[in-house]
Design an enzyme around this catalytic site. Structure first.
Site, PDB file in Angstrom:
ATOM      1  N   SER A   1       0.839  -1.209   0.000  1.00 36.75           N
ATOM      2  CA  SER A   1       0.000   0.000   0.000  1.00 36.75           C
ATOM      3  C   SER A   1       0.871   1.254   0.000  1.00 36.75           C
ATOM      4  O   SER A   1       1.829   1.367   0.765  1.00 36.75           O
ATOM      5  CB  SER A   1      -0.891  -0.006   1.244  1.00 36.75           C
TER       6      SER A   1
ATOM      7  N   SER B   1      -0.633   4.151   0.555  1.00 36.63           N
ATOM      8  CA  SER B   1      -1.434   5.131   1.294  1.00 36.63           C
ATOM      9  C   SER B   1      -0.652   5.809   2.430  1.00 36.63           C
ATOM     10  O   SER B   1      -0.757   7.028   2.591  1.00 36.63           O
ATOM     11  CB  SER B   1      -2.703   4.487   1.838  1.00 36.63           C
TER      12      SER B   1
ATOM     13  N   LYS C   1     -13.774  -3.750   2.373  1.00 35.43           N
ATOM     14  CA  LYS C   1     -14.585  -2.596   1.957  1.00 35.43           C
ATOM     15  C   LYS C   1     -16.093  -2.820   2.133  1.00 35.43           C
ATOM     16  O   LYS C   1     -16.844  -1.869   2.279  1.00 35.43           O
ATOM     17  CB  LYS C   1     -14.303  -2.254   0.481  1.00 35.43           C
TER      18      LYS C   1
ATOM     19  N   ALA D   1     -14.811  -1.775  -8.294  1.00 33.45           N
ATOM     20  CA  ALA D   1     -14.231  -0.633  -9.005  1.00 33.45           C
ATOM     21  C   ALA D   1     -15.163  -0.184 -10.131  1.00 33.45           C
ATOM     22  O   ALA D   1     -15.344   1.024 -10.364  1.00 33.45           O
ATOM     23  CB  ALA D   1     -12.864  -1.015  -9.560  1.00 33.45           C
TER      24      ALA D   1
ATOM     25  N   ASN E   1     -19.046  -7.170 -18.954  1.00 36.87           N
ATOM     26  CA  ASN E   1     -18.354  -8.012 -17.968  1.00 36.87           C
ATOM     27  C   ASN E   1     -18.494  -9.473 -18.361  1.00 36.87           C
ATOM     28  O   ASN E   1     -19.523  -9.883 -18.901  1.00 36.87           O
ATOM     29  CB  ASN E   1     -18.930  -7.792 -16.565  1.00 36.87           C
TER      30      ASN E   1
ATOM     31  N   LYS F   1     -23.306  -9.562 -13.240  1.00 35.69           N
ATOM     32  CA  LYS F   1     -22.713  -8.504 -12.407  1.00 35.69           C
ATOM     33  C   LYS F   1     -22.831  -7.152 -13.108  1.00 35.69           C
ATOM     34  O   LYS F   1     -23.047  -6.122 -12.464  1.00 35.69           O
ATOM     35  CB  LYS F   1     -21.253  -8.830 -12.096  1.00 35.69           C
TER      36      LYS F   1
ATOM     37  N   TYR G   1      -2.248   0.405 -12.663  1.00 35.52           N
ATOM     38  CA  TYR G   1      -1.068   1.269 -12.809  1.00 35.52           C
ATOM     39  C   TYR G   1       0.242   0.490 -12.664  1.00 35.52           C
ATOM     40  O   TYR G   1       1.319   1.065 -12.742  1.00 35.52           O
ATOM     41  CB  TYR G   1      -1.128   2.451 -11.819  1.00 35.52           C
TER      42      TYR G   1
ATOM     43  N   GLY H   1      -4.220   4.177 -14.023  1.00 36.19           N
ATOM     44  CA  GLY H   1      -5.032   4.424 -12.834  1.00 36.19           C
ATOM     45  C   GLY H   1      -4.317   5.002 -11.627  1.00 36.19           C
ATOM     46  O   GLY H   1      -4.931   5.126 -10.557  1.00 36.19           O
TER      47      GLY H   1
HETATM   48  P1  ATR Z   1     -12.511  -4.756  -7.978  1.00 36.24           P
HETATM   49  O1  ATR Z   1     -13.128  -4.604  -6.628  1.00 36.24           O
HETATM   50  O2  ATR Z   1     -11.158  -4.118  -8.127  1.00 36.24           O
HETATM   51  O3  ATR Z   1     -13.439  -4.334  -9.059  1.00 36.24           O
HETATM   52  P2  ATR Z   1     -13.138  -7.552  -8.385  1.00 36.24           P
HETATM   53  O4  ATR Z   1     -14.429  -7.365  -7.696  1.00 36.24           O
HETATM   54  O5  ATR Z   1     -12.305  -8.741  -8.064  1.00 36.24           O
HETATM   55  O6  ATR Z   1     -12.168  -6.308  -8.146  1.00 36.24           O
HETATM   56  O7  ATR Z   1     -13.419  -7.485  -9.964  1.00 36.24           O
HETATM   57  C1  ATR Z   1     -12.494  -7.906 -10.916  1.00 36.24           C
HETATM   58  C2  ATR Z   1     -13.123  -7.803 -12.293  1.00 36.24           C
HETATM   59  O8  ATR Z   1     -12.186  -8.298 -13.247  1.00 36.24           O
HETATM   60  C3  ATR Z   1     -14.396  -8.601 -12.458  1.00 36.24           C
HETATM   61  O9  ATR Z   1     -15.274  -7.853 -13.260  1.00 36.24           O
HETATM   62  C4  ATR Z   1     -13.919  -9.859 -13.195  1.00 36.24           C
HETATM   63  O10 ATR Z   1     -14.889 -10.464 -14.023  1.00 36.24           O
HETATM   64  P3  ATR Z   1     -16.014 -11.471 -13.396  1.00 36.24           P
HETATM   65  O11 ATR Z   1     -17.017 -10.569 -12.742  1.00 36.24           O
HETATM   66  O12 ATR Z   1     -16.555 -12.191 -14.585  1.00 36.24           O
HETATM   67  O13 ATR Z   1     -15.290 -12.345 -12.430  1.00 36.24           O
HETATM   68  C5  ATR Z   1     -12.848  -9.260 -14.068  1.00 36.24           C
HETATM   69  N1  ATR Z   1     -11.894 -10.287 -14.517  1.00 36.24           N
HETATM   70  C6  ATR Z   1     -10.950 -10.901 -13.793  1.00 36.24           C
HETATM   71  N2  ATR Z   1     -10.266 -11.778 -14.560  1.00 36.24           N
HETATM   72  C7  ATR Z   1     -10.830 -11.718 -15.808  1.00 36.24           C
HETATM   73  C8  ATR Z   1     -10.573 -12.356 -17.057  1.00 36.24           C
HETATM   74  N3  ATR Z   1      -9.585 -13.242 -17.179  1.00 36.24           N
HETATM   75  N4  ATR Z   1     -11.336 -12.019 -18.130  1.00 36.24           N
HETATM   76  C9  ATR Z   1     -12.321 -11.104 -18.024  1.00 36.24           C
HETATM   77  N5  ATR Z   1     -12.610 -10.457 -16.866  1.00 36.24           N
HETATM   78  C10 ATR Z   1     -11.878 -10.750 -15.776  1.00 36.24           C
END
Ligand code: ATR
Length: 289
Positions: free
Chosen positions: A24, A26, A75, A140, A160, A165, A232, A253
């Site tokens: 972190s 922060s 969170k 995010a 997505n 979601k 980032y 980012g």
């Molecule tokens: P954050 O809180 O940072 O948004 P997260 O909730 O873990 O982190 O979300 C990660 C995102 O990356 C999700 O939208 C995930 O897609 P799923 O909702 O289908 O799981 C996406 N993600 C992670 N790996 C992926 C991959 N290989 N291809 C496409 N999307 C991916």
């Protein structure tokens, strides 16, 4: 020997709750801000295991902290400890900043403002009447979608891998802004080359898998597009490289991370951090990281 005074007996206390916290930035960000702004304040990492979380939060309150940030994996879990929750945090269902005042815990989500400030200041572009594509469906993506909709886009595409979601985010945004045109997709199954802005909130392309591009290699961009990647590390993801190759404007980012932190600092301190200070801090971290 010169005696340095990083913290005194009466220093104000701030911190970040999460696990892990080793990477972190922060503490460096907020201690730098206190140094620049001449505030007698110390910001410390507060790593907590899941089993100790509830005791830990009560402990922070008991120790007289003025506030704290909350990061992965807490969170959502922090919500139950809040006495008051801001509209943004409640719409998103996540708190990343807590202010403690008169014994009450106030939950905020500064990712929304952090993203908005970073995007508009670093690109010089706003969301008004723009077609905006958001990739991802996690926490995010929720914060980004809320920031975008507040800017008055003509249309939002929520994309997505797990379409449910994206649809859940669409429902939240519809409640907030019923007239915004939103469509949800499980893949890039439309020609988004005509969109004005593309924002990646997925973790695809993050270190160490730096060659990966969300939704494959088939994407086409246009020179008038702005492409923002919340990642980032690396500073230029495969997505940004490709977009830049097409002549699009690209931003990573780091700015969102810095601006959400600055917004948290403003909430704790009841003050405005001037734009030139924010920019100097961001420039400093761009060189440092
Ligand atoms: P954050 O809180 O940072 O948004 P997260 O909730 O873990 O982190 O979300 C990660 C995102 O990356 C999700 O939208 C995930 O897609 P799923 O909702 O289908 O799981 C996406 N993600 C992670 N790996 C992926 C991959 N290989 N291809 C496409 N999307 C991916």
């Amino acid at each position: 020997m010169e005696i340095k005074s990083f913290a005194k007996g009466g220093s104000m206390l701030l911190g970040v709750v999460g696990n892990p916290l080793a990477h972190s930035i922060s503490p460096q960000l907020h201690n730098t801000l206190s140094d620049i702004l001449g505030k007698d304040c110390v910001y410390v990492p507060l790593r907590m295991d899941e089993d100790d979380f509830d005791d830990g939060i009560r402990g922070i309150k008991a120790l007289g902290f003025k506030g704290f940030n909350v990061t992965i994996p807490y969170k959502n879990k922090i919500l139950k400890h809040m006495d008051v929750i801001s509209q943004e945090a409640s719409l998103i269902g996540a708190v990343n900043t807590v202010k403690i005042k008169d014994g009450l815990l106030y939950g905020h989500n500064t990712d929304v403002r952090g993203f908005y400030d970073s995007f508009t200041r670093e690109t010089g572009v706003d969301f008004n009447k723009k077609q905006v594509v958001i990739l991802g469906g996690g926490g995010a993506a929720r914060a980004v979608a809320l920031a975008v909709v507040r800017g008055g886009p003509s249309r939002m595409y929520l994309v997505n891998r797990t379409i449910k979601k994206a649809e859940a985010i669409g429902d939240i945004i519809k409640k907030y802004s019923p007239h915004t045109e939103i469509t949800c997709h499980g893949a890039i199954d439309f020609n988004f080359g005509r969109a004005d802005i593309l924002i990646n909130t997925t973790s695809v392309g993050m270190y160490p898998d730096t060659g990966a591009i969300p939704f494959g290699q088939e994407m086409e961009f246009s020179p008038s597009m702005v492409v923002y990647d919340l990642i980032y590390n690396p500073p230029e993801t495969g997505l940004l490289k490709k977009a830049s190759h097409w002549g699009a404007k690209t931003v990573n980012g780091l700015g969102m991370l810095i601006y959400q932190g600055i917004r948290a600092y403003e909430i704790w301190m009841d003050m405005k951090v001037e734009d030139d200070v924010s920019k100097a801090v961001l420039d400093g971290f761009r060189k440092y990281l």
